[in-house]
Enzyme design. Structure first.
Site, PDB file in Angstrom:
ATOM      1  N   GLY A   1       0.555  -1.358   0.067  1.00 20.97           N
ATOM      2  CA  GLY A   1      -0.310   0.099  -0.307  1.00 20.97           C
ATOM      3  C   GLY A   1       0.304   1.265   0.151  1.00 20.97           C
ATOM      4  O   GLY A   1       0.248   2.133  -0.691  1.00 20.97           O
TER       5      GLY A   1
ATOM      6  N   ASP B   1       0.476   3.325   4.700  1.00 17.48           N
ATOM      7  CA  ASP B   1      -0.961   3.931   3.546  1.00 17.48           C
ATOM      8  C   ASP B   1      -1.695   4.392   4.478  1.00 17.48           C
ATOM      9  O   ASP B   1      -2.111   5.393   4.155  1.00 17.48           O
ATOM     10  CB  ASP B   1      -1.059   2.532   2.270  1.00 17.48           C
ATOM     11  CG  ASP B   1      -1.720   1.577   3.155  1.00 17.48           C
ATOM     12  OD1 ASP B   1      -1.628   1.516   3.939  1.00 17.48           O
ATOM     13  OD2 ASP B   1      -1.891   0.885   2.617  1.00 17.48           O
TER      14      ASP B   1
ATOM     15  N   ASP C   1      -5.973   2.218  10.097  1.00 16.17           N
ATOM     16  CA  ASP C   1      -7.172   1.732  10.346  1.00 16.17           C
ATOM     17  C   ASP C   1      -7.373   1.225  12.114  1.00 16.17           C
ATOM     18  O   ASP C   1      -6.919   2.026  12.496  1.00 16.17           O
ATOM     19  CB  ASP C   1      -7.192   0.701   9.216  1.00 16.17           C
ATOM     20  CG  ASP C   1      -8.609   0.766   9.738  1.00 16.17           C
ATOM     21  OD1 ASP C   1      -9.908   0.923  10.595  1.00 16.17           O
ATOM     22  OD2 ASP C   1      -9.295  -0.333   9.186  1.00 16.17           O
TER      23      ASP C   1
ATOM     24  N   VAL D   1     -11.738   2.976   1.193  1.00 15.05           N
ATOM     25  CA  VAL D   1     -11.001   3.604   0.397  1.00 15.05           C
ATOM     26  C   VAL D   1      -9.770   2.403  -0.682  1.00 15.05           C
ATOM     27  O   VAL D   1      -9.031   2.462  -0.237  1.00 15.05           O
ATOM     28  CB  VAL D   1     -10.754   5.234   1.017  1.00 15.05           C
ATOM     29  CG1 VAL D   1     -11.386   6.617   1.614  1.00 15.05           C
ATOM     30  CG2 VAL D   1      -9.110   4.779   1.857  1.00 15.05           C
TER      31      VAL D   1
END
Ligand code: XMP
Ligand code: MG
Length: 183
Positions: free
Chosen positions: A55, A109, A112, A162
């Site tokens: 990512g 990236d 979360d 996303v």
């Protein structure tokens, strides 16, 4: 996945139909600012950019080309998502690096749950780097998180799934030069 599924617009909508969250121009601007901050903070050092594959490949390369100080570029491979949209919580890590004595900026990236960052940071810390900081392009708000200190942050985003600018869904959409929502 067979070829038919790979082309199915229900599974993989056309990029032009996706809601854009962050435009290329805004990504460029923010990444340049972060590169300036890193160049300032590590003046007179050789900084090691350690990207988390896959990512962070685009962010790592864009940061590197905007630095005004010398750097080394390395990657570790971590995966927690499989091909779904929910974190599995299990982080697989492939790290053959030795960062002992180096000034490391770990590049992710998206923050979360923080599972991935926590796992990679633990691994790198054990190798006694001279310093270790975290850069993440996105911080997903509203997720239950392992606390991680992020020194360089691109954008806070809502709790959406996303894609783009390195982020994938089942290995698709990584090449998009913007961040878009897939949910
Ligand atoms: P955790 O939960 O470990 O998640 O902080 C970090 C990793 O999960 C992936 N991730 C996403 N990938 N769209 C994606 O394409 C998302 O909205 C998303 N949220 C988390 C990502 O690979 C990251 O390294
Ligand atoms: Mg992924």
């Amino acid at each position: 996945m067979n070829d038919r599924a790979a082309l199915n617009p229900d599974t993989f909508p056309e990029p032009s139909t996706l809601e854009v969250l962050i435009l290329p121009h805004d990504l460029r601007k923010r990444v340049t600012q972060i590169a300036e901050a890193i160049s300032h903070d590590y003046a007179n050092e050789v900084v090691w950019l350690v990207g988390v594959l896959k990512g962070a490949f685009m962010l790592t390369s864009d940061l590197a080309r905007n630095l005004t100080i010398p750097c080394q570029i390395h990657f570790v491979q971590a995966s927690s998502y499989g091909s779904g949209k929910e974190s599995s919580g299990q982080v697989q890590l492939d790290n053959t690096l030795d960062v002992s004595g180096q000034h490391v900026v770990l590049i992710e990236d998206i923050y979360d749950t923080g599972n991935t960052l926590k796992r990679v940071l633990r691994d790198l810390r054990q190798q006694n780097p001279a310093s270790l900081e975290v850069c993440t392009l996105l911080d997903k708000q509203g997720s239950e998180k392992h606390p991680v200190e992020v020194k360089y942050l691109g954008f806070e985003i809502p709790k959406r799934f996303v894609v783009g600018y390195g982020l994938d869904y089942a290995e698709r959409y990584r090449e998009l030069p913007y961040i878009a929502c897939l949910d």
